[in-house]
Design a protein around this motif. Structure first.
Motif, PDB file in Angstrom:
ATOM      1  N   SER A 164      33.461 122.658  91.457  1.00 51.45           N
ATOM      2  CA  SER A 164      32.818 122.237  90.583  1.00 51.45           C
ATOM      3  C   SER A 164      33.385 123.059  89.300  1.00 51.45           C
ATOM      4  CB  SER A 164      31.271 122.022  90.323  1.00 51.45           C
ATOM      5  OG  SER A 164      30.694 123.319  90.746  1.00 51.45           O
ATOM      6  N   GLY A 165      34.327 123.842  89.566  1.00 44.40           N
ATOM      7  CA  GLY A 165      34.900 124.766  88.517  1.00 44.40           C
ATOM      8  C   GLY A 165      34.272 125.991  88.087  1.00 44.40           C
TER       9      GLY A 165
ATOM     10  N   PHE B 237      34.348 112.904  93.808  1.00 48.46           N
ATOM     11  CA  PHE B 237      33.108 112.995  92.730  1.00 48.46           C
ATOM     12  C   PHE B 237      33.142 114.614  92.352  1.00 48.46           C
ATOM     13  CE2 PHE B 237      28.885 115.065  92.851  1.00 48.46           C
ATOM     14  CZ  PHE B 237      28.289 114.363  91.791  1.00 48.46           C
ATOM     15  N   THR B 238      33.528 115.382  93.327  1.00 47.21           N
ATOM     16  CA  THR B 238      33.575 116.953  92.827  1.00 47.21           C
ATOM     17  C   THR B 238      34.581 117.009  91.785  1.00 47.21           C
ATOM     18  OG1 THR B 238      33.258 117.254  95.260  1.00 47.21           O
ATOM     19  CG2 THR B 238      33.751 119.154  94.035  1.00 47.21           C
ATOM     20  N   TYR B 239      35.681 116.406  91.737  1.00 53.16           N
ATOM     21  CA  TYR B 239      36.746 116.235  90.788  1.00 53.16           C
ATOM     22  C   TYR B 239      36.022 116.179  89.550  1.00 53.16           C
ATOM     23  CZ  TYR B 239      40.323 114.073  87.974  1.00 53.16           C
ATOM     24  OH  TYR B 239      40.829 113.883  86.922  1.00 53.16           O
TER      25      TYR B 239
ATOM     26  N   ARG C 146      35.509 118.314  86.036  1.00 55.48           N
ATOM     27  CA  ARG C 146      36.119 118.085  84.528  1.00 55.48           C
ATOM     28  C   ARG C 146      34.618 118.008  83.710  1.00 55.48           C
ATOM     29  NH1 ARG C 146      39.567 112.951  84.453  1.00 55.48           N
ATOM     30  NH2 ARG C 146      39.363 113.315  82.340  1.00 55.48           N
ATOM     31  N   MET C 147      33.341 117.442  84.195  1.00 54.22           N
ATOM     32  CA  MET C 147      32.443 117.302  83.356  1.00 54.22           C
ATOM     33  C   MET C 147      32.186 118.910  83.098  1.00 54.22           C
ATOM     34  SD  MET C 147      30.236 114.319  85.194  1.00 54.22           S
ATOM     35  CE  MET C 147      28.994 114.246  84.192  1.00 54.22           C
ATOM     36  N   ASN C 148      31.989 119.801  84.045  1.00 55.40           N
ATOM     37  CA  ASN C 148      31.680 121.015  84.084  1.00 55.40           C
ATOM     38  C   ASN C 148      32.614 121.913  82.882  1.00 55.40           C
ATOM     39  OD1 ASN C 148      30.043 123.368  84.432  1.00 55.40           O
ATOM     40  ND2 ASN C 148      30.835 123.839  86.245  1.00 55.40           N
TER      41      ASN C 148
END
Length: 263
Positions: free
Chosen positions: A200-201, A227-229, A233-235
């Motif tokens: 999740s970054g 989904f984790t990708y 990106r959202m994080n």
């Protein structure tokens, strides 16, 4: 906060619940960023000592929002509107439409991040309304000692979802204490930070914090699960960071061939 959200889960499996909560926090965050910047610009336009005085055009200038990590949000996607339609029978469908509109508006940043998940789900409308009410609380609009409360909530929720999934949660979330230790050992100051299994970054967010948001780091990552990708990106987006993140198994499909990273 976690218990309040869990009580609203209804018929959704714990492992799937994050797919509905995180997009709602994301919508709340985008709207809040827009509202804050809009209010700031309105004050500057009204201030006779400001360079913006009398220039109402800046209120609709995308660059004036992007420079502080905000975006002009379509009226339908603003939180005030979302709250006003929360009691509608077709709220699940309308929320999907709002996510689709946001993706279309900012295709370069958000394409593929906000799939239509609500209308086809078992999440009942009343639980969805409960989530909207939960994240409408005034506490999320507060700026405590310069810390972004909603950004912290987003990270907290990611961690709690990972904990609730046990071993599987490790696929997308490494405990923050471990990531902070790794970053402290690396001491990234400037250059490229590469994480071939970025989840999740968290490594990117912690590296940026380590430099006190100096913006001297760039981030490159790869993640095998779709989904984790999207979560990564959202994080990054939530924290005002850009990164070159690609989907693929880094062992068998290196999506960054020839990359020379500093960390």
């Amino acid at each position: 906060l976690w218990q309040a959200a869990v009580t609203l889960r209804g018929s959704i499996e714990p492992a799937d619940y994050k797919r509905f909560v995180l997009p709602i926090i994301f919508l709340r965050y985008l709207s809040l960023r827009y509202e804050r910047r809009r209010a700031e610009l309105e004050r500057l336009v009204a201030d006779p000592h400001s360079d913006y005085h009398g220039d109402t055009g800046v209120l609709e200038d995308p660059d004036e929002y992007r420079k502080v990590g905000a975006f002009i949000i379509p009226r339908e996607a603003r939180w005030e509107h979302i709250r006003s339609i929360a009691r509608h029978d077709d709220i699940k469908l309308k929320l999907d439409d709002i996510l689709a509109q946001l993706e279309d508006t900012y295709a370069d940043k958000l394409r593929g991040l906000l799939p239509r998940v609500f209308a086809s789900s078992n999440l009942d409308a009343e639980s969805l309304r409960g989530l909207i009410n939960l994240f409408s609380k005034d506490v999320f609009t507060q700026d405590v000692n310069g810390e972004d409360i909603l950004g912290r909530v987003y990270e907290y929720m990611i961690g709690e979802f990972a904990n609730s999934e046990g071993k599987r949660g490790g696929e997308y979330f490494t405990p923050a204490s471990i990531v902070r230790t790794l970053v402290a050992l690396l001491e990234p100051e400037s250059g490229v930070v590469f994480d071939p299994c970025c989840g999740s970054g968290g490594m990117f967010v912690q590296s940026d914090l380590f430099t006190n948001h100096s913006r001297r780091l760039s981030f490159v990552g790869q993640e095998s699960k779709d989904f984790t990708y999207r979560l990564c990106r959202m994080n990054l987006f939530i924290h005002g960071l850009d990164g070159k993140i690609r989907v693929g198994n880094s062992y068998t499909n290196d999506r960054h061939p020839g990359l020379r990273a500093d960390y």
